[in-house]
Write an enzyme that holds these catalytic residues in place. Structure first.
Site: not given
Length: 456
Positions: A426-428
């Site tokens: 998850d790039h968040r």
């Protein structure tokens, strides 16, 4: 007095369940805790016990119907009998004590045997004796046995796969004796009985449909060009979760091909150790250990995004999800506190988890609360893929097939065992640098398993 029984929450707030099969009929008289139906949630098949003792006046749903939690499922005529009071809520749970006859609400399989045994109406089937006629069965030819008058029988204790197998052979489970100490009829027990009485597979009618999908409409036999299957149960739940994950978390996938020859050599040596042969240690277990070690050093991959609270929640434990392909769809149960387990304990946990999932016995609670997952696509001969995150998790690692191929080793070309890793995150929560460093650390352990001795 008429009492309605509403479908309860069978675990983890699941909103609905499908009626797989009714084990009683309208007009039947049932006892407290007698199993009345098999229902399928999005995660498991559950045997539903009766909350009352009394007469069944109405079944409000048919097999194959999807019923919402809280909807009326069945009506009882209690007849004013004080013994017909509802079962206490505290008893509506899975019990592991064999001396109690509590319902098996949040599990899958036979209910525990106790002094108050659930009863069912015996079926008058030509050529099949009552369970008490064991002596007659042994003394008379199979096709000459007469049926005893109908009498209450204990419901045979077995799992749905075994019941399906018995149906295919035309074997009445009421006549089969369990060989194990737990009293549960196994596939081997059915096979032994069928061999003894000369039972043959039923061919006069189409093979029974899987118990978890009673309304599967297979039309190939009629010449139709398509087959329609209702979207229910695990398949429906998995689809919803994957769509939610794909359109909520920004996925990034990175790949790394690694020489795992040292790992395969380690596994070979462990298999040769007589004290470890029963543990079946494989690449999956070594990868699981490597992931647990790497997560301790890269906690970003062991976090979740709490949008409602506006917070990033970092876990200080690892509930390691293991993706398992089953006949009912993909499930991802997790190993609790995997960071505390040794390599041998991880191997045992993975094997037990996979066997339980394939048998459809995974409790719903075991598929909740995962923090990171592993999927092994290599067992299907696939080199790599782009796995989708489980909702609420920051990362998932896919293991590709181990292939023997030419590889640079110590300045020369040699045949080595090579595997491709694919990490989705998850790039968040995880930057590219963090994801890459995590991947390299996992690969380093697989490349040189001895490095695990240096990590903490």
């Amino acid at each position: 007095m008429i009492e309605d029984f509403r479908l309860p929450d069978l675990g983890e707030g699941l909103p609905e369940a499908e009626i797989v099969a009714w084990l009683v009929q309208e007009g039947d008289t049932v006892t407290l805790n007698q199993t009345i139906a098999e229902v399928e949630t999005a995660k498991a098949v559950v045997e539903l016990p009766s909350p009352h003792a009394g007469k069944i006046t109405k079944l409000h749903a048919a097999a194959g119907d999807v019923v919402e939690v809280g909807s009326v499922l069945i009506s009882f005529d209690l007849g004013g009998d004080s013994a017909s009071s509802p079962a206490p809520a505290a008893e509506m749970q899975l019990s592991e004590e064999p001396a109690k006859a509590e319902p098996n609400l949040v599990g899958y399989g036979a209910a525990p045997r106790g002094s108050a045994r659930p009863q069912r109406r015996s079926r008058a089937v030509a050529g099949r004796p009552a369970a008490s006629d064991t002596a007659v069965l042994e003394a008379a030819p199979h096709d000459a046995i007469q049926v005893a008058p109908e009498q209450p029988l204990e419901r045979p204790r077995s799992t749905p796969p075994v019941r399906l197998f018995a149906k295919q052979l035309g074997v009445d489970l009421a006549l089969v004796e369990a060989s194990g100490a737990n009293g549960i009829i196994s596939r081997a027990d059915v096979e032994a009985y069928a061999h003894r009485v000369g039972a043959t597979p039923v061919t006069a009618a189409p093979a029974p449909e899987p118990e978890f999908l009673p309304e599967l409409r297979t039309q190939a036999a009629t010449g139709e060009r398509t087959t329609r299957t209702p979207i229910r149960g695990v398949r429906k739940h998995t689809a919803q979760a994957m769509v939610r994950s794909a359109f909520t978390a920004p996925h990034v996938t990175t790949f790394l091909t690694v020489d795992v020859t040292a790992t395969t050599e380690l596994i070979t040596s462990l298999k040769a150790d007589r004290s470890l042969q029963e543990h079946k240690i494989g690449v999956m277990a070594v990868a699981a250990k490597a992931v647990c070690l790497a997560l301790a050093r890269h906690p970003e991959l062991n976090s979740r995004w709490d949008d409602a609270a506006g917070e990033i929640v970092q876990h200080h434990y690892v509930n390691l999800g293991i993706a398992a392909a089953t006949g009912r769809g993909l499930v991802v149960p997790n190993i609790r506190d995997a960071q505390d387990l040794t390599l041998v304990e991880l191997a045992d946990a993975i094997r037990t988890l996979a066997e339980t999932a394939r048998a459809g016995k995974t409790p719903p609670a075991d598929m909740m609360g995962g923090t990171f997952s592993i999927t092994n696509v290599g067992v299907f001969g696939v080199d790599a893929g782009t796995p989708i995150l489980n909702p609420g998790e920051a990362g998932i690692l896919a293991l590709g097939a181990v292939r023997r191929q030419p590889w640079e080793h110590r300045g020369e070309i040699a045949l080595r065992d090579v595997m491709t890793l694919a990490l989705s995150f998850d790039h968040r929560l995880v930057d590219g640098e963090q994801g890459s460093r995590f991947m390299v650390e996992v690969a380093d352990v697989l490349r040189e398993p001895g490095r695990a001795m240096l990590l903490r």
